[in-house]
Design a protein around this motif. Structure first.
Motif, PDB file in Angstrom:
ATOM      1  N   LEU A   5       1.435   0.193 -12.805  1.00 14.60           N
ATOM      2  CA  LEU A   5       0.160   0.863 -12.547  1.00 14.60           C
ATOM      3  C   LEU A   5       0.237   2.377 -12.745  1.00 14.60           C
ATOM      4  O   LEU A   5      -0.766   3.010 -13.074  1.00 14.60           O
ATOM      5  CB  LEU A   5      -0.313   0.561 -11.122  1.00 14.60           C
ATOM      6  CG  LEU A   5      -0.747  -0.885 -10.837  1.00 14.60           C
ATOM      7  CD1 LEU A   5      -1.098  -1.040  -9.367  1.00 14.60           C
ATOM      8  CD2 LEU A   5      -1.927  -1.295 -11.722  1.00 14.60           C
ATOM      9  N   THR A   6       1.423   2.954 -12.568  1.00 20.26           N
ATOM     10  CA  THR A   6       1.555   4.413 -12.656  1.00 20.26           C
ATOM     11  C   THR A   6       2.280   4.873 -13.919  1.00 20.26           C
ATOM     12  O   THR A   6       2.637   6.045 -14.038  1.00 20.26           O
ATOM     13  CB  THR A   6       2.280   4.957 -11.411  1.00 20.26           C
ATOM     14  OG1 THR A   6       3.559   4.314 -11.273  1.00 20.26           O
ATOM     15  CG2 THR A   6       1.456   4.698 -10.158  1.00 20.26           C
ATOM     16  N   PHE A  51       4.265   5.822  -5.518  1.00 22.87           N
ATOM     17  CA  PHE A  51       4.307   5.899  -6.979  1.00 22.87           C
ATOM     18  C   PHE A  51       3.157   6.750  -7.522  1.00 22.87           C
ATOM     19  O   PHE A  51       3.343   7.517  -8.471  1.00 22.87           O
ATOM     20  CB  PHE A  51       4.267   4.497  -7.587  1.00 22.87           C
ATOM     21  CG  PHE A  51       5.608   3.858  -7.749  1.00 22.87           C
ATOM     22  CD1 PHE A  51       6.265   3.869  -8.966  1.00 22.87           C
ATOM     23  CD2 PHE A  51       6.226   3.243  -6.673  1.00 22.87           C
ATOM     24  CE1 PHE A  51       7.513   3.294  -9.121  1.00 22.87           C
ATOM     25  CE2 PHE A  51       7.480   2.645  -6.804  1.00 22.87           C
ATOM     26  CZ  PHE A  51       8.120   2.676  -8.040  1.00 22.87           C
ATOM     27  N   THR A  52       1.997   6.615  -6.923  1.00 20.16           N
ATOM     28  CA  THR A  52       0.831   7.386  -7.375  1.00 20.16           C
ATOM     29  C   THR A  52       1.036   8.874  -7.145  1.00 20.16           C
ATOM     30  O   THR A  52       0.664   9.709  -7.989  1.00 20.16           O
ATOM     31  CB  THR A  52      -0.431   6.914  -6.632  1.00 20.16           C
ATOM     32  OG1 THR A  52      -0.619   5.506  -6.888  1.00 20.16           O
ATOM     33  CG2 THR A  52      -1.658   7.667  -7.119  1.00 20.16           C
ATOM     34  N   ALA A  53       1.651   9.217  -6.024  1.00 14.41           N
ATOM     35  CA  ALA A  53       1.868  10.628  -5.701  1.00 14.41           C
ATOM     36  C   ALA A  53       3.004  11.237  -6.510  1.00 14.41           C
ATOM     37  O   ALA A  53       2.912  12.384  -6.972  1.00 14.41           O
ATOM     38  CB  ALA A  53       2.153  10.776  -4.204  1.00 14.41           C
ATOM     39  N   ARG A 104       4.798   9.757  -9.356  1.00 18.56           N
ATOM     40  CA  ARG A 104       4.796   9.468 -10.794  1.00 18.56           C
ATOM     41  C   ARG A 104       6.200   9.535 -11.416  1.00 18.56           C
ATOM     42  O   ARG A 104       6.461  10.346 -12.323  1.00 18.56           O
ATOM     43  CB  ARG A 104       3.875  10.441 -11.524  1.00 18.56           C
ATOM     44  CG  ARG A 104       2.432  10.369 -11.081  1.00 18.56           C
ATOM     45  CD  ARG A 104       1.705   9.234 -11.777  1.00 18.56           C
ATOM     46  NE  ARG A 104       0.368   9.010 -11.222  1.00 18.56           N
ATOM     47  CZ  ARG A 104      -0.515   8.152 -11.728  1.00 18.56           C
ATOM     48  NH1 ARG A 104      -0.204   7.451 -12.804  1.00 18.56           N
ATOM     49  NH2 ARG A 104      -1.685   7.979 -11.162  1.00 18.56           N
ATOM     50  N   LEU A 125       2.637   1.714  -3.496  1.00 19.49           N
ATOM     51  CA  LEU A 125       1.745   2.226  -4.535  1.00 19.49           C
ATOM     52  C   LEU A 125       1.361   3.677  -4.268  1.00 19.49           C
ATOM     53  O   LEU A 125       1.286   4.476  -5.215  1.00 19.49           O
ATOM     54  CB  LEU A 125       0.486   1.364  -4.632  1.00 19.49           C
ATOM     55  CG  LEU A 125      -0.528   1.782  -5.706  1.00 19.49           C
ATOM     56  CD1 LEU A 125       0.123   1.845  -7.090  1.00 19.49           C
ATOM     57  CD2 LEU A 125      -1.719   0.823  -5.716  1.00 19.49           C
ATOM     58  N   SER A 126       1.165   4.038  -3.024  1.00 15.46           N
ATOM     59  CA  SER A 126       0.846   5.433  -2.688  1.00 15.46           C
ATOM     60  C   SER A 126       1.983   6.367  -3.097  1.00 15.46           C
ATOM     61  O   SER A 126       1.745   7.462  -3.633  1.00 15.46           O
ATOM     62  CB  SER A 126       0.577   5.569  -1.187  1.00 15.46           C
ATOM     63  OG  SER A 126      -0.586   4.864  -0.815  1.00 15.46           O
ATOM     64  N   GLU A 161       0.814  -1.202   0.000  1.00 18.26           N
ATOM     65  CA  GLU A 161       0.000   0.000   0.000  1.00 18.26           C
ATOM     66  C   GLU A 161       0.854   1.262   0.000  1.00 18.26           C
ATOM     67  O   GLU A 161       0.594   2.201  -0.765  1.00 18.26           O
ATOM     68  CB  GLU A 161      -0.929  -0.001   1.216  1.00 18.26           C
ATOM     69  CG  GLU A 161      -1.878   1.197   1.272  1.00 18.26           C
ATOM     70  CD  GLU A 161      -2.807   1.153   2.471  1.00 18.26           C
ATOM     71  OE1 GLU A 161      -3.543   2.135   2.681  1.00 18.26           O
ATOM     72  OE2 GLU A 161      -2.794   0.146   3.211  1.00 18.26           O
ATOM     73  N   SER A 195       3.842  -1.460  -9.054  1.00 20.66           N
ATOM     74  CA  SER A 195       3.495  -0.047  -8.923  1.00 20.66           C
ATOM     75  C   SER A 195       4.012   0.757 -10.103  1.00 20.66           C
ATOM     76  O   SER A 195       3.365   1.712 -10.555  1.00 20.66           O
ATOM     77  CB  SER A 195       4.055   0.522  -7.612  1.00 20.66           C
ATOM     78  OG  SER A 195       3.437  -0.076  -6.496  1.00 20.66           O
ATOM     79  N   SER A 196       5.164   0.374 -10.635  1.00 16.30           N
ATOM     80  CA  SER A 196       5.699   1.029 -11.829  1.00 16.30           C
ATOM     81  C   SER A 196       4.739   0.856 -13.001  1.00 16.30           C
ATOM     82  O   SER A 196       4.483   1.790 -13.770  1.00 16.30           O
ATOM     83  CB  SER A 196       7.071   0.459 -12.189  1.00 16.30           C
ATOM     84  OG  SER A 196       8.025   0.755 -11.194  1.00 16.30           O
TER      85      SER A 196
END
Length: 309
Positions: free
Chosen positions: A97-98, A52-54, A56, A49-50, A46, A94-95
């Protein structure tokens, strides 16, 4: 990569990661994403991913890993396989997904079979049994390679893998319980010199052959591959040169200036008898190592003297 590209170096305080950061900064890359393991635990899905999402990131150098020598690998195999599988899986997924443009996964030549034909070509992967003392780590790294290939095949990603041979250099681990052979020997010889000890004990028979490459060369190769290599197969990164552990010990003895004798403890495990990487693939891409072992040893011994506290 543009100089302003957002680049995440996972494991930036480790041996390889710190060298990659130095190399990127030398080349003028200014937008580096760096997080300590305390700031970002890549074993946590979690949180990874958070991040990577933040943030990018555009590019990822995956140098984060649990690493160690024979003792650490042999006594804590569960830690090695769990931590490395989680770090890799979370970072690679995560790479994807983003929308990371390209990822370089760093492994190790210990992925190859214990008795692989020498020098070891990349296509020796999965052709025989692994070295038992580091099997858990090797299996995790093999999974990382296969995960990169699977994402490339299914999702059209650009994930590549590099397999460095035995590394050494600034920011190495000199703990005698968890370190690899070269930094352990530097510390042993230095402490024996300071204490005027008559002997230094060397694990094993001294007969296994090993290849070493300076971590600054590996960092240079990592940038080279990130900007030029698009293949799915792993690429060995090494010097293509080998010497016995006994000869390495004598070279370090000379570098440190220790006057005593060497004692080889054959009751301790030798590990793989020989592990020389075939570097024809990376040579064919136009890259070669530049730092000879004797010069590199002087460099890392000076670093150890300045930072051993």
């Amino acid at each position: 990569m543009d100089k302003s590209s957002k680049i995440f170096v996972a494991g930036h305080r480790g041996l390889v990661g710190s060298a990659i950061v130095r190399r990127l900064e030398e080349e003028g890359f200014t937008n580096l994403l760096l997080r300590t393991s305390q700031e970002l635990d890549l074993r946590d899905q979690e949180k990874t991913l958070s991040f990577f999402t933040a943030e990018r990131p555009d590019y990822v150098f995956l140098a984060a890993a649990r690493v160690g020598g024979i003792v650490a690998n042999n006594t804590k195999p569960a830690d090695f396989i769990y931590d490395n599988l989680m770090i890799q899986s979370n970072t690679i997924h995560s790479s994807f997904l983003t929308g990371v443009k390209k990822l370089l996964f760093l492994g190790s030549t210990c992925i190859y079979p214990r008795m692989a034909p020498q020098p070891i070509r990349e296509d020796a992967l999965l052709t025989g049994p692994l070295e038992p003392t580091n099997e858990a780590y090797a299996i995790a790294k093999i999974a990382g390679i296969k995960m990169c290939q699977a994402y490339n095949r299914q999702h059209g990603t650009r994930y590549i893998s590099a397999m460095p041979t035995n590394l050494y250099g600034p920011n190495d681990n000199f703990d005698l319980t968890t370190s690899h052979v070269l930094p352990a020997l530097i510390r042993k010889f230095h402490e024996a010199k300071v204490s005027a000890s008559p002997t230094v004990s060397i694990w094993g028979s001294g007969t296994p052959f090993r290849e070493f490459v300076h971590v600054d060369d590996v960092a240079d190769a990592s940038l080279y591959l990130m900007e030029r290599y698009e293949g799915w197969d792993p690429v060995n990164v090494g010097s293509g040169e080998e010497l016995t552990i006994g000869d390495l010990a004598r070279l370090i003895k000379e570098t440190v200036g220790f006057d005593g004798e060497l004692v080889f403890d054959s009751s301790k495990p030798d590990g793989t008898p020989r592990k020389l990487s075939d570097v024809n693939r990376i040579h064919g891409l136009g890259w070669r190592h530049r730092i000879p072992l004797n010069e590199g040893l002087k460099n890392v011994y000076q670093w150890y003297l300045a930072n051993r506290a």
